[in-house]
Design an enzyme around this catalytic site. Sequence first.
Site, PDB file in Angstrom:
ATOM      1  N   ARG A  12      39.124 -36.346  12.243  1.00 49.68           N
ATOM      2  CA  ARG A  12      39.145 -37.816  12.207  1.00 49.68           C
ATOM      3  C   ARG A  12      38.880 -38.410  13.585  1.00 49.68           C
ATOM      4  O   ARG A  12      38.507 -39.570  13.726  1.00 49.68           O
ATOM      5  CB  ARG A  12      40.472 -38.330  11.619  1.00 49.68           C
ATOM      6  N   TYR A  34      25.653 -62.237   6.643  1.00 44.16           N
ATOM      7  CA  TYR A  34      25.787 -61.263   5.566  1.00 44.16           C
ATOM      8  C   TYR A  34      26.819 -61.741   4.545  1.00 44.16           C
ATOM      9  O   TYR A  34      27.865 -62.293   4.901  1.00 44.16           O
ATOM     10  CB  TYR A  34      26.173 -59.891   6.148  1.00 44.16           C
ATOM     11  N   ASP A  91      24.645 -58.784  15.289  1.00 42.27           N
ATOM     12  CA  ASP A  91      24.344 -57.885  14.179  1.00 42.27           C
ATOM     13  C   ASP A  91      22.835 -57.619  14.232  1.00 42.27           C
ATOM     14  O   ASP A  91      22.025 -58.502  13.948  1.00 42.27           O
ATOM     15  CB  ASP A  91      24.767 -58.526  12.848  1.00 42.27           C
ATOM     16  N   LYS A 113      20.321 -49.616   6.425  1.00 42.38           N
ATOM     17  CA  LYS A 113      19.044 -50.292   6.178  1.00 42.38           C
ATOM     18  C   LYS A 113      17.928 -49.564   6.932  1.00 42.38           C
ATOM     19  O   LYS A 113      17.721 -48.392   6.717  1.00 42.38           O
ATOM     20  CB  LYS A 113      19.167 -51.760   6.579  1.00 42.38           C
TER      21      LYS A 113
HETATM   22  C1  LIG Z   1      23.926 -54.590   4.723  1.00 38.04           C
HETATM   23  C2  LIG Z   1      24.380 -55.391   5.857  1.00 38.04           C
HETATM   24  C3  LIG Z   1      25.684 -55.270   6.347  1.00 38.04           C
HETATM   25  C4  LIG Z   1      26.689 -54.364   5.680  1.00 38.04           C
HETATM   26  O1  LIG Z   1      26.317 -53.024   5.803  1.00 38.04           O
HETATM   27  P1  LIG Z   1      26.779 -51.862   4.761  1.00 38.04           P
HETATM   28  O2  LIG Z   1      26.169 -50.649   5.359  1.00 38.04           O
HETATM   29  O3  LIG Z   1      26.220 -52.238   3.425  1.00 38.04           O
HETATM   30  O4  LIG Z   1      28.262 -51.855   4.756  1.00 38.04           O
HETATM   31  C5  LIG Z   1      26.029 -56.032   7.433  1.00 38.04           C
HETATM   32  N1  LIG Z   1      25.166 -56.868   8.040  1.00 38.04           N
HETATM   33  C6  LIG Z   1      23.914 -57.017   7.584  1.00 38.04           C
HETATM   34  C7  LIG Z   1      22.990 -57.963   8.278  1.00 38.04           C
HETATM   35  C8  LIG Z   1      23.479 -56.295   6.484  1.00 38.04           C
HETATM   36  O5  LIG Z   1      22.238 -56.463   6.023  1.00 38.04           O
END
Ligand SMILES: *Cc1c(COP(=O)(O)O)cnc(C)c1O
Length: 376
Positions: free
Chosen positions: A47, A100, A170, A195
């Site tokens: 962990r 998001y 982000d 993504k």
């Molecule tokens: C998808 C996404 C998230 C969340 O990510 P996960 O991997 O689905 O938990 C956060 N910020 C943005 C801009 C996203 O597109």
Amino acid sequence: MTGDGTRAVRAGVPEGEPYAAPLPGPTFASHFHLPGDPAVATYAYGRQGNPSWTALEAGIAELEEAVGAVVFPSGMAATTAVLFGLLRPGDAAVLPSDGYQLLPRVRERLQGFGITVRTAPTGNDAQVAVIDDDTRVVWVETPSNPGLDVCDIRRLAEAAHAHGALLVVDNTLATPLGQRPLALGADLSIASGTKALNGHGDVLLGYVAARDPELLDAVRAWRTESGAILGPMEAWLAHRGIATLQLRVERQDANALAVARALRERPEVSGVRYPGLPDDPGHAVAARQMRHFGCVVSFTLPDREFADRFLGALRLVSDATSFGGVRSTAERRGRWGGDDVPEGFVRLSVGVEDAADLIADLNRALDVSSAGSRAT
Ligand SMILES: *Cc1c(COP(=O)(O)O)cnc(C)c1O
């Protein structure tokens, strides 16, 4: 510094040792041999650390121009690690109102812990206006998902720092090859690697990268205490995929621009947004701070039924959520209920197929769905 293609294939890959694999395979271990004092151990318990994370974190840190990175099992795990790991009762945070779709839920939880949250839509003046001396964290998403609005990272960093706050960006949509928030003045760059970073639609992943090792320590402590850890297989798969990040980003960026231009030619399509279009409202700022404009194009079709017919008629683009993968996907974003978008709003993620094939498929699906609306 070497070019992005070279950086991507080498990122986090260890110096070659005789007869070793170029990218060592995933280390499956809940515990490691541990003689003596755990405080001096590189790896003790699964962990706390794992060699497959270490390698991936080194690669992400190189691409983000960070001192280090901390990986998480999803983008949301990275998001909550920063917000809950760094904020204390009495602090204030600024979040985007158009970010998001889960951020409003996170906002409610933060407020439940005595943290003040102010929101503003993505765009410089509105976001700068809500920063005050109580603000500890300013969170921005640029380009925003799904609206593709853009804010000026340098300007937001200056505004946050003037009030003693940290700027968190982000960077999911741009990827570190498209935009380097830390070099532009941000304190933390976080992303959903689910993504475009992983890019193959087969792994959930998140990360936090920073310039200040103390901030990273706080985020890493949150990971150890919350137990939100990435599996070694996922870490290795994502690391393997980073080798082709530059190829994918360049191809998807070029495809997205071609697709956005083609969609604009269609009378059924309105509000095409892509920060790479020279006359997009976000282009001027995007062109200053981005090196690639990403793979997401958004647009609006006349109504919900039209959009559903369109999505159903596509052959090369599957109706699916998420974005950034090598295979094109699209969805009617309104079906989730979390975004403030028109019913016919479509978010299209452009993959690495041939642009001409994608454009032909999109045009054909628009023809089919227009014929459907004339028939009813
Ligand atoms: C998808 C996404 C998230 C969340 O990510 P996960 O991997 O689905 O938990 C956060 N910020 C943005 C801009 C996203 O597109």
